[in-house]
Structure formats: C-alpha cells, structure tokens
Design a protein around this motif. Sequence first.
Motif, PDB file in Angstrom:
ATOM      1  N   LEU A  85       7.815 -45.299 -46.504  1.00 35.54           N
ATOM      2  CA  LEU A  85       8.543 -46.068 -45.483  1.00 35.54           C
ATOM      3  C   LEU A  85       8.016 -47.478 -45.230  1.00 35.54           C
ATOM      4  N   ALA A 136       8.669 -32.030 -42.864  1.00 36.93           N
ATOM      5  CA  ALA A 136       9.392 -33.158 -43.465  1.00 36.93           C
ATOM      6  C   ALA A 136      10.042 -34.073 -42.442  1.00 36.93           C
ATOM      7  N   GLY A 137      10.060 -35.365 -42.748  1.00 36.64           N
ATOM      8  CA  GLY A 137      10.785 -36.336 -41.936  1.00 36.64           C
ATOM      9  C   GLY A 137      12.278 -36.256 -42.226  1.00 36.64           C
ATOM     10  N   GLY A 138      13.081 -36.756 -41.286  1.00 37.74           N
ATOM     11  CA  GLY A 138      14.533 -36.803 -41.487  1.00 37.74           C
ATOM     12  C   GLY A 138      15.194 -35.462 -41.221  1.00 37.74           C
ATOM     13  N   ASN A 168      22.056 -39.356 -53.935  1.00 39.73           N
ATOM     14  CA  ASN A 168      21.995 -38.254 -52.974  1.00 39.73           C
ATOM     15  C   ASN A 168      23.147 -38.307 -51.973  1.00 39.73           C
ATOM     16  N   GLY A 208       7.933 -37.860 -41.035  1.00 43.10           N
ATOM     17  CA  GLY A 208       7.387 -36.514 -41.124  1.00 43.10           C
ATOM     18  C   GLY A 208       6.104 -36.394 -40.316  1.00 43.10           C
ATOM     19  N   ALA A 230      11.953 -39.434 -52.087  1.00 41.06           N
ATOM     20  CA  ALA A 230      13.013 -38.797 -51.301  1.00 41.06           C
ATOM     21  C   ALA A 230      14.094 -39.809 -50.957  1.00 41.06           C
ATOM     22  N   VAL A 239      17.147 -46.323 -44.350  1.00 43.71           N
ATOM     23  CA  VAL A 239      15.905 -47.085 -44.458  1.00 43.71           C
ATOM     24  C   VAL A 239      15.640 -47.597 -45.872  1.00 43.71           C
ATOM     25  N   VAL A 285       8.674 -36.982 -51.978  1.00 41.36           N
ATOM     26  CA  VAL A 285       7.918 -37.652 -50.920  1.00 41.36           C
ATOM     27  C   VAL A 285       8.805 -38.705 -50.260  1.00 41.36           C
ATOM     28  N   GLY A 286       8.900 -38.640 -48.930  1.00 41.12           N
ATOM     29  CA  GLY A 286       9.714 -39.603 -48.204  1.00 41.12           C
ATOM     30  C   GLY A 286       8.884 -40.526 -47.332  1.00 41.12           C
ATOM     31  N   HIS A 322      22.177 -32.596 -49.807  1.00 48.02           N
ATOM     32  CA  HIS A 322      21.509 -32.105 -48.606  1.00 48.02           C
ATOM     33  C   HIS A 322      22.562 -31.352 -47.811  1.00 48.02           C
ATOM     34  N   PRO A 328      20.102 -42.994 -51.428  1.00 46.82           N
ATOM     35  CA  PRO A 328      20.830 -42.200 -50.441  1.00 46.82           C
ATOM     36  C   PRO A 328      22.233 -42.788 -50.265  1.00 46.82           C
ATOM     37  N   ALA A 362       8.592 -30.470 -50.658  1.00 48.70           N
ATOM     38  CA  ALA A 362       8.811 -31.639 -49.790  1.00 48.70           C
ATOM     39  C   ALA A 362       8.338 -31.335 -48.385  1.00 48.70           C
ATOM     40  N   GLY A 363       7.748 -32.347 -47.742  1.00 46.12           N
ATOM     41  CA  GLY A 363       7.325 -32.185 -46.359  1.00 46.12           C
ATOM     42  C   GLY A 363       5.829 -32.298 -46.212  1.00 46.12           C
TER      43      GLY A 363
HETATM   44  C1  LIG Z   1      13.632 -41.811 -42.951  1.00 52.79           C
HETATM   45  C2  LIG Z   1      14.082 -40.566 -43.658  1.00 52.79           C
HETATM   46  C3  LIG Z   1      15.406 -40.443 -44.054  1.00 52.79           C
HETATM   47  C4  LIG Z   1      15.830 -39.318 -44.780  1.00 52.79           C
HETATM   48  N1  LIG Z   1      17.138 -39.260 -45.240  1.00 52.79           N
HETATM   49  C5  LIG Z   1      17.485 -38.288 -46.124  1.00 52.79           C
HETATM   50  C6  LIG Z   1      18.732 -38.357 -46.823  1.00 52.79           C
HETATM   51  O1  LIG Z   1      19.525 -39.283 -46.645  1.00 52.79           O
HETATM   52  N2  LIG Z   1      19.009 -37.370 -47.709  1.00 52.79           N
HETATM   53  C7  LIG Z   1      18.133 -36.343 -47.972  1.00 52.79           C
HETATM   54  O2  LIG Z   1      18.439 -35.488 -48.800  1.00 52.79           O
HETATM   55  N3  LIG Z   1      16.946 -36.266 -47.335  1.00 52.79           N
HETATM   56  C8  LIG Z   1      16.597 -37.217 -46.439  1.00 52.79           C
HETATM   57  N4  LIG Z   1      15.344 -37.174 -45.840  1.00 52.79           N
HETATM   58  C9  LIG Z   1      14.457 -35.993 -46.075  1.00 52.79           C
HETATM   59  C10 LIG Z   1      13.724 -36.122 -47.413  1.00 52.79           C
HETATM   60  O3  LIG Z   1      14.597 -35.773 -48.473  1.00 52.79           O
HETATM   61  C11 LIG Z   1      12.496 -35.209 -47.529  1.00 52.79           C
HETATM   62  O4  LIG Z   1      12.844 -33.868 -47.269  1.00 52.79           O
HETATM   63  C12 LIG Z   1      11.344 -35.596 -46.636  1.00 52.79           C
HETATM   64  O5  LIG Z   1      11.194 -36.989 -46.581  1.00 52.79           O
HETATM   65  C13 LIG Z   1      10.042 -34.992 -47.156  1.00 52.79           C
HETATM   66  O6  LIG Z   1       9.032 -34.981 -46.188  1.00 52.79           O
HETATM   67  P1  LIG Z   1       8.059 -36.243 -45.884  1.00 52.79           P
HETATM   68  O7  LIG Z   1       8.939 -37.206 -45.138  1.00 52.79           O
HETATM   69  O8  LIG Z   1       7.008 -35.624 -45.042  1.00 52.79           O
HETATM   70  O9  LIG Z   1       7.584 -36.796 -47.189  1.00 52.79           O
HETATM   71  C14 LIG Z   1      14.913 -38.280 -45.088  1.00 52.79           C
HETATM   72  C15 LIG Z   1      13.572 -38.417 -44.674  1.00 52.79           C
HETATM   73  C16 LIG Z   1      13.148 -39.527 -43.979  1.00 52.79           C
HETATM   74  C17 LIG Z   1      11.689 -39.650 -43.597  1.00 52.79           C
END
Ligand SMILES: Cc1cc2nc3c(=O)[nH]c(=O)nc-3n(C[C@H](O)[C@H](O)[C@H](O)COP(=O)(O)O)c2cc1C
Length: 344
Positions: free
Chosen positions: A240, A177-179, A67, A323, A16, A21, A235-236, A130, A40, A213-214
Amino acid sequence: MVLQELLGIEWPIIQAPMAGVQDSALAIAVSNAGGLGSLPCAMLGPDALRDELAKIRAQTSRPYNVNFFCHRPPVPDAAREAMWRQTLAHYYREFDIDPASIAAGPGRLPFDAAAAALLEEFKPPVVSFHFGLPEEALLARVRRWGAKIISSATTVDEARWLAARGVDVIVAQGLEAGGHRGMFLSEDLSTQVGTFALLPQIVRAVPVPVVAAGGIADAQGVQAALALGAAGVQVGTAYLLCPEASTSVPHRAALQSAAAGHTALTNLYTGRPARGIVTRLMREQGPLSALAPAFPLAAAALAPLRAKAEVAGRSDFSPLWAGQNVSGCRAVPAAQLTRALAGR
Ligand SMILES: Cc1cc2nc3c(=O)[nH]c(=O)nc-3n(C[C@H](O)[C@H](O)[C@H](O)COP(=O)(O)O)c2cc1C
C-alpha cells in the motif's frame, strides 16, 4: 514450483488486487519483477478497463491477473436506506451536507457479459474472482482463451465448492486480510478463520494449488506459508505504501501511524464486511451495523462525508482498508518489495 509453472511467473508471489488504491502501474511493476501483478476491475467502467488493459499490454510481456467481484446486485431497499441516512444525519449537519443532494455513489459492478467481451480482446492470462464465481456460461467464456481461474475461499466449504467448479488456484483468505472478506457461502462472521488455521485445512481438502493470503508481510511470512503447504502467497497490505500504488495521502498517513495497529471488520463503508483501520465513524457507530445498506449500496451515503472530511485533512469517514499486519508496508518500489518477499 507448481504455481510458478502454472502461471508462468518467477516467484510464488501474487500482488493482491486492491480496488480503490491501485491501477495498472502497480500490476505492471510487480509482473515485471517476476511476481503476478493484479488489476482490480470492480470499480472500473468499460473505458477505464480498456485503457488499463492497454497500458498493461504495452508495458509488460509477463503474465498478469485481472480481478472482478461476482456478488449478486442487491435490490435497493428505500426504507433501510432512509434509516441509514437518518443515522448519519448529525454528520451531514456537521459537514453542512444536504442529504437530499446525495447521488448514488460509485458502484462496484459484478463480472458480466460486457466485461467478458472486453476481456476477450485482451485475453488476460489470469482472471481472479472475489465473492465466489460468475455463472457457468461466463466462466466457460473466460476459460476459452486459456485464462487460469483463481478465486478466494474463506472456509474449507468454500474451497471445496470452488474446486468442484474447476478453478485452477484457490486463495485461502485468512481473517487477518485487509479489504473485503471474500466469503460467499455464509454471511456468518464466526465462520471466518485465521490464515494459518485455514491454510493447512484447505490444502488437505482440495486437489488444486492453494495460495495463502492475510497477514503475510515479509519473506519469513512467505516461507511460513510455504511450509504449511501453500503453493504461493497473495500479499496486499504490504504494497500500500509503494509509489506505484494510488493509496490516498490520508490512507498512507494512517498506515504509518499508531492507528494502523487497530483494524476491524466493518460493513459501514460498502455493506459487506471488510477489514480496515478503525476510524471515527467505526468507533461511533460500531464497525458492524444491521442498518448499513446491502453491498455495494452503502458507499453512496458516505461519499460526500468522506470527500468533505478529506479536504479538511481528516480520514474520519474514509475506508482505510488494511490487514492486521502492516509491519511490511514500506515506501519502496513494488519491484523491490516483490523481490524482498521472494527472499531475493
Ligand atoms: C486496500 C485493499 C483493497 C482490496 N481490494 C480487493 C479487491 O478489489 N479484490 C480482491 O479480490 N481482494 C481485495 N483485497 C483483499 C486481497 O485480495 C487480499 O485478500 C488481502 O490483501 C491479503 O491480506 P493482507 O492485506 O494482509 O496482505 C483488498 C485488500 C486491501 C488491503
């Protein structure tokens, strides 16, 4: 195999994009390991974007994703801004910050013609968005060099909207999902659905490959998503702690502490709901506030508090995006994590 063939990758694993970060180092490591690494770009100015793209081009010959956010820039609202700073006034006093000295913070820029022109030089094979999609003319420009287009849907309606506009892949972003929530057709948080409720409904509703995702944190989670019809996963959070991520020291510490078991959606940090570990600010103000300035303006008022607290080793005012499932976070090279997610 649909996703792997479409994107030219070995495993159905997309790292992701995570603004704030990570930079190209994580994307390069994942792409070289056979997943789809993502850069990103929401917080990168033109010079930084060019540098990062040059690094990717120099260090991998595999496909990668860039992205962008595509929110509508808000009209600044001086009265709301003043009320918000008034709400934060006691924190400014605690940290000896003069509120009059607070500059407009690092913004998050939507995808625009200048970014498209820069991308044209590099022709990234995959471009993801996004918060919906950019206007049709910009999207057509991206397609012209053959890029595959990905965007996130948080509801079945959003997935149908994206499919009708010809995206190649839809990310079904579950509530875990995180973020930032990628939501763009509604601001109503009660429309948001967990990954394994959302995924099969979107799979049934659209004719394009759907990526889950999530909350997906290990190979079993990946297999579960595939069993529910996903063509792959994004996966985000699990990435980390990787050494290639630029996750801050306090953020890494929080992810490895008991605090990571409690996340919430908050709009305090940027103005849009995003999931992060609960902090002092979120506890004291409540994670969602009607006073927080519109995205991305809210970030400015917190920037000096965050900076001063972090110097003192505290993450009370830092966005600790994560997340609901941090169980897959491991301080191992991203290539190793990617292979583990793929079950290799
Ligand atoms: C620290 C962090 C920053 C994120 N920044 C973005 C971003 O810049 N662009 C984006 O499309 N999604 C972003 N996301 C969301 C992710 O694309 C994705 O939906 C999410 O990480 C999936 O869930 P998970 O964190 O449980 O794996 C971010 C997620 C996290 C955890």
